[in-house]
Design a protein around this motif. Structure first.
Motif, short mmCIF file in Angstrom:
data_model
loop_
_atom_site.label_atom_id
_atom_site.label_comp_id
_atom_site.label_asym_id
_atom_site.label_seq_id
_atom_site.Cartn_x
_atom_site.Cartn_y
_atom_site.Cartn_z
N THR A 71 3.66 -11.02 15.57
CA THR A 71 2.49 -10.20 15.22
C THR A 71 2.40 -9.94 13.73
OG1 THR A 71 2.57 -9.09 17.39
CG2 THR A 71 1.31 -8.03 15.63
N ALA A 72 3.48 -9.45 13.15
CA ALA A 72 3.48 -9.14 11.72
C ALA A 72 3.61 -10.41 10.89
CB ALA A 72 4.62 -8.18 11.39
N ARG A 73 3.05 -10.40 9.71
CA ARG A 73 3.03 -11.58 8.84
C ARG A 73 3.85 -11.32 7.58
NH1 ARG A 73 -3.30 -13.58 9.23
NH2 ARG A 73 -3.47 -13.45 11.51
N ARG A 74 4.56 -12.37 7.15
CA ARG A 74 5.41 -12.26 5.97
C ARG A 74 4.63 -11.81 4.74
NH1 ARG A 74 9.91 -10.67 4.88
NH2 ARG A 74 10.43 -11.63 6.90
N ALA A 75 3.36 -12.22 4.62
CA ALA A 75 2.54 -11.85 3.46
C ALA A 75 2.39 -10.35 3.32
CB ALA A 75 1.16 -12.50 3.56
N TRP A 76 2.49 -9.62 4.43
CA TRP A 76 2.36 -8.17 4.36
C TRP A 76 3.52 -7.54 3.59
CZ3 TRP A 76 1.15 -7.16 10.27
CH2 TRP A 76 -0.03 -7.84 10.61
N ALA A 77 4.70 -8.11 3.73
CA ALA A 77 5.86 -7.57 3.03
C ALA A 77 5.88 -7.99 1.56
CB ALA A 77 7.15 -8.02 3.72
N GLU A 78 5.17 -9.05 1.24
CA GLU A 78 5.21 -9.58 -0.12
C GLU A 78 4.12 -9.02 -1.02
OE1 GLU A 78 4.84 -13.71 0.72
OE2 GLU A 78 6.95 -13.96 1.33
N ASP A 79 3.13 -8.36 -0.44
CA ASP A 79 2.03 -7.83 -1.24
C ASP A 79 2.29 -6.36 -1.57
OD1 ASP A 79 -0.53 -6.85 -2.17
OD2 ASP A 79 -1.42 -8.63 -1.27
N PRO A 80 2.36 -5.98 -2.85
CA PRO A 80 2.67 -4.59 -3.21
C PRO A 80 1.59 -3.60 -2.78
CG PRO A 80 2.02 -5.85 -5.15
CD PRO A 80 2.19 -6.84 -4.04
N SER A 81 0.40 -4.08 -2.46
CA SER A 81 -0.67 -3.17 -2.04
C SER A 81 -0.73 -2.99 -0.53
CB SER A 81 -2.03 -3.70 -2.52
OG SER A 81 -2.09 -3.78 -3.93
N ALA A 82 0.05 -3.74 0.22
CA ALA A 82 -0.05 -3.73 1.68
C ALA A 82 0.17 -2.33 2.24
CB ALA A 82 0.95 -4.71 2.28
N THR A 83 -0.75 -1.91 3.09
CA THR A 83 -0.77 -0.55 3.62
C THR A 83 -1.02 -0.58 5.12
OG1 THR A 83 -1.64 0.30 1.53
CG2 THR A 83 -1.96 1.68 3.46
N VAL A 84 -0.36 0.32 5.83
CA VAL A 84 -0.62 0.49 7.26
C VAL A 84 -1.38 1.79 7.46
CG1 VAL A 84 0.43 0.99 9.50
CG2 VAL A 84 1.33 -0.85 8.09
N ASN A 85 -2.48 1.72 8.17
CA ASN A 85 -3.25 2.89 8.56
C ASN A 85 -3.03 3.08 10.05
OD1 ASN A 85 -5.38 4.74 9.21
ND2 ASN A 85 -6.43 4.12 7.33
N ALA A 97 -0.40 7.94 14.47
CA ALA A 97 0.95 8.10 15.01
C ALA A 97 1.02 9.24 16.03
CB ALA A 97 1.93 8.34 13.87
N GLU A 98 2.25 9.48 16.51
CA GLU A 98 2.51 10.55 17.49
C GLU A 98 1.60 10.40 18.70
OE1 GLU A 98 4.71 13.04 17.69
OE2 GLU A 98 5.64 13.14 15.70
N ARG A 99 0.97 11.51 19.09
CA ARG A 99 0.10 11.52 20.28
C ARG A 99 -1.37 11.40 19.91
NH1 ARG A 99 3.58 10.52 24.48
NH2 ARG A 99 5.46 11.79 24.21
N GLY A 100 -1.64 10.80 18.76
CA GLY A 100 -3.02 10.62 18.35
C GLY A 100 -3.61 11.83 17.67
N TRP A 101 -2.76 12.71 17.11
CA TRP A 101 -3.27 13.92 16.48
C TRP A 101 -3.83 13.67 15.09
CZ3 TRP A 101 2.06 16.24 17.97
CH2 TRP A 101 2.08 16.50 19.35
N TYR A 102 -3.32 12.69 14.39
CA TYR A 102 -3.74 12.45 13.01
C TYR A 102 -3.34 11.03 12.61
CZ TYR A 102 1.22 13.27 12.11
OH TYR A 102 2.60 13.22 12.14
N ASN A 103 -3.90 10.56 11.50
CA ASN A 103 -3.53 9.23 11.05
C ASN A 103 -2.76 9.30 9.74
OD1 ASN A 103 -6.05 9.65 9.43
ND2 ASN A 103 -5.60 7.58 8.77
N GLU A 104 -1.94 8.30 9.50
CA GLU A 104 -1.12 8.20 8.30
C GLU A 104 -1.51 6.94 7.54
OE1 GLU A 104 2.89 10.05 10.43
OE2 GLU A 104 2.84 7.96 9.79
N ILE A 105 -1.48 7.01 6.23
CA ILE A 105 -1.71 5.85 5.38
C ILE A 105 -0.42 5.63 4.61
CG2 ILE A 105 -3.11 4.89 3.52
CD1 ILE A 105 -5.34 6.79 4.43
N VAL A 106 0.31 4.60 4.98
CA VAL A 106 1.67 4.40 4.48
C VAL A 106 1.87 2.96 3.99
CG1 VAL A 106 2.72 6.24 5.84
CG2 VAL A 106 2.43 3.98 6.85
N ARG A 107 2.88 2.78 3.18
CA ARG A 107 3.13 1.48 2.57
C ARG A 107 3.97 0.60 3.49
NH1 ARG A 107 7.33 0.30 -0.67
NH2 ARG A 107 7.82 2.53 -0.87
N VAL A 108 3.70 -0.71 3.46
CA VAL A 108 4.53 -1.67 4.18
C VAL A 108 5.80 -1.90 3.36
CG1 VAL A 108 4.73 -4.04 5.04
CG2 VAL A 108 2.56 -2.81 5.26
#
Length: 292
Positions: free
Chosen positions: A185-199, A202-213
């Motif tokens: 599922t995950a791609r190597r390019a995601w780890a190689e790009d300094p801008s790569a972000t996961v939105n 998390a948890e039980r759907g209470w809120y979203n997080e914007i975090v770095r790969v």
């Protein structure tokens, strides 16, 4: 006032005229701001004089500073003539900018006109054809914060993402910093790009997080996360997508900022010389500070 919504970025406020409150005192001071003004002028005239020796201010911050100098006891009103006022830094208001009971301070559009305070800058080009429907241009000076907002023809564009439509789902998680996935599922390019972000929601759907790969499993079976927003446990079924990856710039209207070269890349079937591209230069428009 109304703003253009964003994840973490406010892009524009449109000021609407506000009628005086019933029984409110007439403001002791009225200042004017105009796109054809000058911060060296007095700001007390609604239009420039014919000889260009006096007239309205050019910026809202100058009007704010003038009120700080005058310290009017009877309230004040700042009227913005129609047009767009770009900011290079957030407009800061503190306790000294407050009014008082019966003597409010207001910032409004001039009656019958619409004023916009914007945190974006126009990308004028020239645009270079990069192949594959991708065009690029110099982005110009940018702030040090994360950039997640570009507009095309007045509409928010998509930061290059995967998947282009819909969401991925976690198979499981390890604490707050690892998303477990089906292999591949995950791609190597995601780890190689300094801008790569996961939105991610998390948890039980209470809120979203914007975090770095922070890393990707050798078989694409997990994504490691990093950043101050890693606050929720990653659970099976959590929905997310990955954005800010140059390798995922593959859908119409997507964009990517290459900070190493300072160039903005946009996938567009139409020449961008015929479109209006704007990039966010600040992470918030108005900063209100004080103590309770």
């Amino acid at each position: 006032m109304k703003g253009l919504p964003g994840l973490c970025t406010l892009i524009a406020f449109v000021f609407a005229p506000v009628p005086p409150l019933p029984g409110a005192d007439v403001p002791a001071v009225t200042l004017y701001v105009s796109t054809v003004g000058n911060d060296a002028w007095s700001g007390v005239l609604r239009e420039p004089k014919a000889d260009r020796t006096d007239g309205p201010f050019a910026t809202v911050s100058r009007a704010r500073d003038r009120l700080r100098e005058l310290r009017p006891s009877g309230g004040a009103r700042v009227l913005l003539r129609g047009g767009t006022y770009p900011l290079a830094a957030p407009l800061l208001f503190t306790a000294e900018d407050s009014g008082a009971p019966g003597a409010p301070r207001s910032y409004e559009s001039f009656p019958g006109e619409s004023a916009t305070i914007a945190g974006t800058r126009l990308i004028a080009g020239p645009w270079k054809n990069e192949g594959g429907g991708i065009q690029s241009a110099e982005a110009g000076p940018l702030g040090t914060g994360a950039l997640r907002t570009v507009f095309l023809d007045g509409r928010r564009a998509t930061w290059a993402r995967f998947p282009n439509e819909g969401l991925l789902r976690a198979r499981g998680g390890q604490g707050k910093t690892r998303i477990e996935l089906a292999p591949g599922t995950a791609r190597r390019a995601w780890a190689e790009d300094p801008s790569a972000t996961v939105n991610i929601i998390a948890e039980r759907g209470w809120y979203n997080e914007i975090v770095r790969v922070a890393g990707v499993g050798p078989a694409g079976e997990w994504i490691d996360l990093a950043g101050r927003e890693t606050q929720g446990q990653v659970l099976a079924g959590n929905r997310f997508y990955v954005e800010g990856v140059r390798a995922e710039l593959d859908a119409e209207g997507e964009w990517y900022l290459d900070r190493s070269t300072g160039r903005l890349l946009v996938k567009s079937a139409r020449p961008l010389s015929e479109r209006r591209a704007e990039i966010a230069v600040i992470d918030r428009l108005i900063d209100v500070r004080g103590t309770l």
